[in-house]
Structure formats: structure tokens, C-alpha cells
Scaffold this active site. Sequence first.
Site, PDB file in Angstrom:
ATOM      1  N   LYS A 146      64.246  79.602 101.332  1.00  0.00           N
ATOM      2  CA  LYS A 146      64.834  80.805 101.912  1.00  0.00           C
ATOM      3  C   LYS A 146      64.134  81.177 102.997  1.00  0.00           C
ATOM      4  CE  LYS A 146      67.010  85.224 101.284  1.00  0.00           C
ATOM      5  NZ  LYS A 146      67.667  86.109 100.682  1.00  0.00           N
ATOM      6  N   ARG A 183      73.199  92.266 106.191  1.00  0.00           N
ATOM      7  CA  ARG A 183      72.352  93.379 105.843  1.00  0.00           C
ATOM      8  C   ARG A 183      73.441  94.724 106.301  1.00  0.00           C
ATOM      9  NH1 ARG A 183      66.449  91.418 107.215  1.00  0.00           N
ATOM     10  NH2 ARG A 183      66.225  89.796 105.980  1.00  0.00           N
ATOM     11  N   LYS A 235      60.609  90.812 105.900  1.00  0.00           N
ATOM     12  CA  LYS A 235      60.611  89.978 104.461  1.00  0.00           C
ATOM     13  C   LYS A 235      59.670  88.825 104.584  1.00  0.00           C
ATOM     14  CE  LYS A 235      65.123  91.680 102.827  1.00  0.00           C
ATOM     15  NZ  LYS A 235      66.107  91.657 102.116  1.00  0.00           N
ATOM     16  N   LYS A 278      68.516  77.793 102.912  1.00  0.00           N
ATOM     17  CA  LYS A 278      69.442  79.021 103.615  1.00  0.00           C
ATOM     18  C   LYS A 278      68.492  79.474 104.739  1.00  0.00           C
ATOM     19  CE  LYS A 278      70.633  83.793 102.499  1.00  0.00           C
ATOM     20  NZ  LYS A 278      70.415  84.693 101.542  1.00  0.00           N
ATOM     21  N   SER A 291      75.644  84.892 107.163  1.00  0.00           N
ATOM     22  CA  SER A 291      76.460  85.691 108.055  1.00  0.00           C
ATOM     23  C   SER A 291      76.476  85.504 109.381  1.00  0.00           C
ATOM     24  CB  SER A 291      76.095  87.102 107.400  1.00  0.00           C
ATOM     25  OG  SER A 291      74.918  87.405 107.757  1.00  0.00           O
ATOM     26  N   TYR A 335      81.287  81.721 104.122  1.00  0.00           N
ATOM     27  CA  TYR A 335      82.462  82.765 104.302  1.00  0.00           C
ATOM     28  C   TYR A 335      83.708  82.332 104.816  1.00  0.00           C
ATOM     29  CZ  TYR A 335      78.232  85.910 103.756  1.00  0.00           C
ATOM     30  OH  TYR A 335      77.166  86.207 103.027  1.00  0.00           O
TER      31      TYR A 335
HETATM   32  C1  PBG Z   1      69.089  89.194  99.785  1.00  0.00           C
HETATM   33  C2  PBG Z   1      70.203  88.281 100.440  1.00  0.00           C
HETATM   34  C3  PBG Z   1      70.177  88.050 101.650  1.00  0.00           C
HETATM   35  C4  PBG Z   1      71.376  87.043 101.809  1.00  0.00           C
HETATM   36  C5  PBG Z   1      71.736  86.829 100.687  1.00  0.00           C
HETATM   37  N1  PBG Z   1      70.998  87.413  99.667  1.00  0.00           N
HETATM   38  C6  PBG Z   1      69.736  88.749 102.783  1.00  0.00           C
HETATM   39  C7  PBG Z   1      68.364  88.953 102.886  1.00  0.00           C
HETATM   40  O1  PBG Z   1      67.381  88.286 102.491  1.00  0.00           O
HETATM   41  O2  PBG Z   1      67.892  89.702 103.762  1.00  0.00           O
HETATM   42  C8  PBG Z   1      71.724  86.752 103.126  1.00  0.00           C
HETATM   43  C9  PBG Z   1      73.162  86.144 103.266  1.00  0.00           C
HETATM   44  C10 PBG Z   1      73.890  86.129 104.543  1.00  0.00           C
HETATM   45  O3  PBG Z   1      73.539  86.449 105.607  1.00  0.00           O
HETATM   46  O4  PBG Z   1      74.843  85.973 104.776  1.00  0.00           O
HETATM   47  N2  PBG Z   1      68.511  89.118  98.447  1.00  0.00           N
END
Ligand code: PBG
Length: 331
Positions: free
Chosen positions: A199, A209, A221, A252, A278, A317
Site C-alpha cells: 500500500k 479521506r 503517512k 493499492k 478513490s 467503486y
Molecule cells: C485507510 C485507508 C485508505 C484507503 C483505504 N483504507 C486511505 C489512507 O490510507 O489514507 C483509501 C481507499 C481509496 O482511496 O479509495 N486505512
Amino acid sequence: MSLLRLRSRPRRNRNDAVVRAFHSETHLGVQHFIYPLFIHGGEVDVPIGSMPGCSRLSPAGLLREVERARAVGIGAVVLFPAIDDALKTPDGRESYNAAGLIPRTIAALKERWPELVVVTDVALDPYSSDGHDGIVGPDGRILNDVTVEALCRQAVAQARAGADVIAPSDMMDGRVGAIRDALDQEGFTGVSILAYTAKYASAFYGPFREALDSAPRSGDKKTYQMDPANSREALRELALDEAEGADMVMVKPAGPYLDVIRRVREATTLPVAAYQVSGEYAMLKAASERGWLDERRVVMESLVAIRRAGADVILSYFARQVGEWLAGERR
Ligand code: PBG
């Protein structure tokens, strides 16, 4: 005009749809999707500005949306909660409240559709007053081992409520093994772990977010999510997640990381998932709304590409919409 003397003319294999279908290599069906859904405790569905077509769903709205998805053959959902600010704390303890939004929602879904596969996210960010996936230490750094303890409690609470697949998205070290042990100890040996293996610290999570109001209040992060410049590191994370007992692994975001999906695919025998996040959704939607891209064609192409790279299953989505398009083709 003189003819080229070609014995090999690849275009002959593209002559018509029947011949093209003989050797089409990649297939996309409803069985390849997990549908991510945003939920909240409110009474009405609240549209998400940067994700047209998606809402924070009320309990009733969620049942309606899952009904529609199931009607076109979608068999799995993953839930993301928007939590009241009043319930957010530095230690994110609401994440393992057995009567919290996620456990209540899992129970409601499983009661109505016992065979629906319910995937749950494990991470503290929706519950953290700091907006981080882990607990923030005095120096502002994210504490690993105490966070993993909280994640284990969260995973067990979700399993107890009926979750089928636990998906840790937090990127703490050692969490897959610890969660496996915690689940087994409580008798949940049949509950799977889908590890967010690679990730990345990605700007493509922006709309998510916004949807959950879960952005970090300070810092970023990058001390737990991976550097977008790296792919060898994905293999290191993969080796650890496999050794710790992950049942499935994930890359991801998806579209900008097809090379990573391919590398992970070649390095493991486990099912590989990819998350079309997203920001990928927002880009495709925005351009389509302006008439700059043909939505249906570009969405299908983006998803086939993710499958071609090596993903078995895609979190998207667009899942319900794709199900509707595919059902339309079959009629
Ligand atoms: C956080 C989490 C995130 C997403 C899924 N779980 C955001 C992040 O790590 O800040 C993102 C999914 C998306 O953007 O569709 N645990």
C-alpha cells in the site's frame, strides 16, 4: 502500389469479433469484484462531492445499495465507516467497540444475506482523532506494536460480528501474524485475512479521506505506507505477509501500479487483489462528466488492464455499475 511481402499479418487475427474472441486473454466478470461502500450512522445518504455516484450511506441506504449490487451478481462488499468526531480518540478505541457502527452493520448485512461475503477494513484512521492508521507517539511518530494490539482487538470484534474477510490496511509491521493469532485464539480459524501488502503513500486517496473525514491532522503517512518510487520493497512486504499467514494479498492503488501488481503476481501463488482507489474513480468520473472520455469504455478498459496485470480480484467503486453493464450485454 506494390504489396508488402508479409507472411505474418497479425491483423488477420483481429478480422472480426468471432476471431478476436478466440484469443481474448483477459476476462472481467462480476465474480472479480469487491464493492467498497461508505457508511455512517445518519438517517440519510450524503453524496460525496469528489466521488459522484458514491454516498456515505445510511443503514437503510446501505441495504438498498447492496440489494442493487447483488441483483447484478456482486458477491462481496468492503465497508468503510465515517465515525462521529465525538467518538474519535488518540487511541482509536471506538474501532473495537462491539456495539459500534461496523459490527452493527456487519450483523445487519449477514442477517439479511448470510451468503454475502463481508470484508472489513482494519486500521485506526476513521476512529483516530489524529487521523492516522496507528497510534501517534509523543514525538509524533506512529507507534507500531501498541497499534498492532488495537488492530487485533478491532479484527476480533469484526469477526465476532460476522465478518468473513479481515483486511488490514494500516501497514504496521507484524500485524498480519498478530491478527491471525488473535483470530485463531478466539476460534475464528475460518475467517480470512486479505493483507494490504503493498500500500503506497498515495495522493490518489484524497477523495476517500474527504468521504470519511479521515485525513491526518498532522504529518503524512510516509513512515508506514510505501514510497511510490519503489517496487522491490513490495516483494519484501509480500514475503512477510505470506509467512505471517495472509490468505490474499493486495496492491493499492491499482492503475498507476500495474507493474507492482505484475511483480507480486509472479512472486506468489496466493490470490492477488488490487484496489482501484478513490482518486482513480474521481479522475475517470470527472473526465466522463465533461464528455472528455467515454465513461463505460474507459472504465472497462481500466479494469481489464488491472486484471491483465495479474489481479484476480478488484476493489472498485464502479463494481455495481460494471455489474449492470455486463448484465445489459447478456440480455
Ligand atoms: C485507510 C485507508 C485508505 C484507503 C483505504 N483504507 C486511505 C489512507 O490510507 O489514507 C483509501 C481507499 C481509496 O482511496 O479509495 N486505512
